[in-house]
Design an enzyme around this catalytic site. Structure first.
Site, PDB file in Angstrom:
ATOM      1  N   HIS A  59       0.851  -1.194   0.000  1.00 38.00           N
ATOM      2  CA  HIS A  59       0.000   0.000   0.000  1.00 38.00           C
ATOM      3  C   HIS A  59       0.880   1.235   0.000  1.00 38.00           C
ATOM      4  O   HIS A  59       1.883   1.277   0.702  1.00 38.00           O
ATOM      5  CB  HIS A  59      -0.889   0.041   1.245  1.00 38.00           C
ATOM      6  CG  HIS A  59      -1.904  -1.056   1.282  1.00 38.00           C
ATOM      7  ND1 HIS A  59      -1.585  -2.350   1.595  1.00 38.00           N
ATOM      8  CD2 HIS A  59      -3.235  -1.043   1.035  1.00 38.00           C
ATOM      9  CE1 HIS A  59      -2.669  -3.098   1.534  1.00 38.00           C
ATOM     10  NE2 HIS A  59      -3.688  -2.334   1.191  1.00 38.00           N
ATOM     11  N   LYS A  90      -1.749  -7.773  -4.246  1.00 36.91           N
ATOM     12  CA  LYS A  90      -2.604  -6.606  -3.971  1.00 36.91           C
ATOM     13  C   LYS A  90      -1.704  -5.373  -3.990  1.00 36.91           C
ATOM     14  O   LYS A  90      -0.779  -5.260  -3.174  1.00 36.91           O
ATOM     15  CB  LYS A  90      -3.292  -6.745  -2.612  1.00 36.91           C
ATOM     16  CG  LYS A  90      -4.224  -5.578  -2.300  1.00 36.91           C
ATOM     17  CD  LYS A  90      -4.820  -5.676  -0.906  1.00 36.91           C
ATOM     18  CE  LYS A  90      -5.790  -4.535  -0.656  1.00 36.91           C
ATOM     19  NZ  LYS A  90      -6.085  -4.346   0.769  1.00 36.91           N
ATOM     20  N   LYS A 119     -18.283  22.275 -17.649  1.00 35.95           N
ATOM     21  CA  LYS A 119     -19.227  22.372 -18.766  1.00 35.95           C
ATOM     22  C   LYS A 119     -18.727  23.278 -19.897  1.00 35.95           C
ATOM     23  O   LYS A 119     -19.120  23.110 -21.043  1.00 35.95           O
ATOM     24  CB  LYS A 119     -20.588  22.865 -18.266  1.00 35.95           C
ATOM     25  CG  LYS A 119     -21.345  21.802 -17.474  1.00 35.95           C
ATOM     26  CD  LYS A 119     -22.732  22.282 -17.114  1.00 35.95           C
ATOM     27  CE  LYS A 119     -23.513  21.210 -16.390  1.00 35.95           C
ATOM     28  NZ  LYS A 119     -24.878  21.607 -16.069  1.00 35.95           N
ATOM     29  N   ASP A 137     -29.216  19.712 -20.877  1.00 37.12           N
ATOM     30  CA  ASP A 137     -29.871  20.615 -19.906  1.00 37.12           C
ATOM     31  C   ASP A 137     -30.837  21.528 -20.656  1.00 37.12           C
ATOM     32  O   ASP A 137     -31.975  21.755 -20.248  1.00 37.12           O
ATOM     33  CB  ASP A 137     -28.840  21.546 -19.231  1.00 37.12           C
ATOM     34  CG  ASP A 137     -28.086  20.844 -18.121  1.00 37.12           C
ATOM     35  OD1 ASP A 137     -28.583  19.822 -17.613  1.00 37.12           O
ATOM     36  OD2 ASP A 137     -26.992  21.335 -17.770  1.00 37.12           O
TER      37      ASP A 137
END
Ligand code: NAP
Length: 485
Positions: A99, A124, A270, A307
């Site tokens: 990790h 892992k 956007k 939208d």
């Protein structure tokens, strides 16, 4: 407690349960825990130096891990530095783990090779994502590994890899027992993994979609799109993809490797999305913003603004006009409250449809600029009191949860009119809409717009109609859950 939770997960259908022994308040009786296990079990006991909670000695910890192996645990998690000193025994599969809670390091391949040299059944490799592209680096490693590798990134920026690692060959992923108990940053609950993302169905052929935004954690779009995919038996998944401001272009470039088929785009991207492609559907260029990226027949990115179309549809339905009527706004006086992104899309549509539009905004300069860009009238915020209107559209966030006792407009300011459309969708029944109905106006809620813009995106993504009623029910249910005191 741990036995009860294990049983609960078994009843929900968990195929493999990790017991984090370091989270138990007392040293565990691992033999008894394993005797009673209702599902295949993975035993993990993490040191504090690895962000675990184990408070006993290292000798005790390793003794517990050896006991778990001797007791026949299906999987044992061994950190790389101890994997060499705990030998293989019986049928217990060895997960050799690494990790990194700070970053996704450059030498991922080197780390993976070292883990592979330590006799693993499963590797892992979990790292912290500092950019969305980190997820892709780790997924590439998973895809190219000879040994089954569970590889993903932690943190909200790594969520894509948590959900996608199954597509590239990870034998399993990690989720928490419930939302309140996050064992590592960015973890989803078992219920979300299963009921929203259907992780167990994700495979090499699964098509990938997602929503790009920041923040993104509370987006309801994954609920809707994944529901529609399941409803229509499509092998597809839709993910929340947090992309910090400024990282849009590099993220989309990195995500090309994931072969994403479509994106919803939300705040603050956007406008930036217009730099990604020069192929637009509908009035994207005129509005200056898009909320959808989809692939055209030649597999090229196209931008659309659902939208805008959804809002126009809501106004038509609100006025009680038939679908084939196009001139229903001609000459109508419309007062638009607000001058943000949503106001921009709606004012553009109203002007094109021949309405007489006045924009008013708390911050005057922004209102003036929008009115100038769209060539409509501007009204000072204080003067909205005296404006005439057939239709009022609220594009501000006033009245939104938790400030549900606020309204941007007092309905007694105007004698009579036709329609109030509030784009706020949480709550569905805002104070503005309640007042409007009392004064005899028709109303449309932002919830109607929200589900329609999502349904239009779904159509662009898949060419199929979305289950609008089920979308409505889902958003309503989600809103009531979120709004619980
Ligand atoms: P935006 O660009 O951040 O604009 C927010 C607007 O709200 C601005 O005009 C802002 O005025 C105004 N405002 C905020 N607080 C105010 C206050 N206390 N008093 C008066 N005005 C205030 O956001 P947006 O993307 O346009 O979204 C606006 C709203 O639309 C959202 O709150 C959301 O509820 C709704 N929405 C609905 C949908 C849907 O599908 N139904 C989709 C997206 C958004 P200033 O310029 O003065 O800050």
């Amino acid at each position: 407690m741990v036995v009860l939770e294990h049983q609960a997960l078994a009843e929900k259908g968990a195929a493999l349960v990790e017991l984090r022994l370091d989270w138990l308040s007392r040293p565990p009786d691992v033999v008894r825990l394993l005797e009673q296990r209702p599902t295949p079990t993975m035993i993990t006991c993490r040191r504090q130096s690895d962000r675990g909670r184990w408070r006993g000695s290292e000798e005790q910890r390793q003794a517990i891990l050896r006991t778990a192996i001797a007791s026949g645990a299906e999987y044992i998690d061994l950190e790389a530095d101890i994997a060499g000193s705990i030998p293989r025994y019986g049928d217990t599969k060895r997960i050799v783990s690494h990790h990194d809670f700070e970053e996704t390091p450059e030498n991922l391949e080197q780390i993976h090779a070292r883990l592979q040299s330590l006799d693993p059944d499963v590797i892992k490799l979990v790292t912290m994502a500092n950019t969305p592209a980190d997820s892709v680096r780790l997924l590439k490693l998973v895809a190219n590994s000879d040994v089954p590798t569970v590889g993903f990134c932690m943190g909200e920026l790594g969520l894509t890899s948590r959900l996608m690692c199954g597509k590239y060959g990870s034998p399993f992923t990690y989720a928490t027992f419930n939302k309140d108990r996050e064992l590592a940053p960015g973890q989803l609950s078992f219920d979300e993994m299963r009921n929203v993302y259907h992780f167990e169905k994700i495979n090499g052929n699964t098509q990938v979609f997602g929503v790009l935004g920041d923040p993104i954690a509370h987006s309801m779009s994954p609920l809707l799109h994944n529901l529609a995919f399941q409803d229509q038996n499509l092998d597809a998944v839709y993910l929340p993809m947090r992309v910090p401001p400024g990282l849009m272009a590099q993220t989309l470039e990195a995500f090309e490797w994931l072969e994403v088929r479509g994106y919803s785009v939300t705040i603050p991207h956007k406008e930036a999305v217009l730099e990604i492609t020069d192929r637009f559907t509908g009035p994207v260029r005129g509005i200056g913003a898009a909320n959808t990226l989809y692939r055209d027949a030649n597999d090229r990115w196209c931008a659309a603004n659902t939208d805008h179309a959804a809002a126009m549809e809501c106004i038509r339905i609100g006025l009680g006009e038939p679908a084939d009527k196009t001139d229903f706004l001609n000459g109508k006086m419309v007062l638009v409250l607000g001058a943000g992104g949503v106001a921009r899309a709606i004012v553009y549509g109203l002007m094109r449809a021949g309405a007489v539009v006045s924009v008013t905004n708390r911050t005057e300069q922004r209102g003036v600029e929008l009115a100038a860009a769209m060539q409509c009238q501007h009204v000072k915020w204080a003067n909205r009191v005296r404006s005439m209107a057939d239709i009022i559209v609220n594009c501000t966030s006033v009245g939104m949860h938790p400030n549900m006792d606020e309204t941007p407009y007092q309905m007694n300011w105007i004698s009579e009119g036709q329609l109030v459309f509030d784009t706020v969708y949480n709550p569905e029944n805002t104070l503005l809409l309640k007042d409007a109905r009392e004064y005899g106006w028709r109303t449309v809620s932002g919830l109607d717009m929200f589900v329609r813009q999502a349904a239009a995106q779904f159509e662009l993504f898949t060419g199929r109609r979305a289950p609008l009623d089920r979308f409505q029910d889902t958003v309503r249910r989600e809103i009531s859950a979120v709004n619980l005191p």
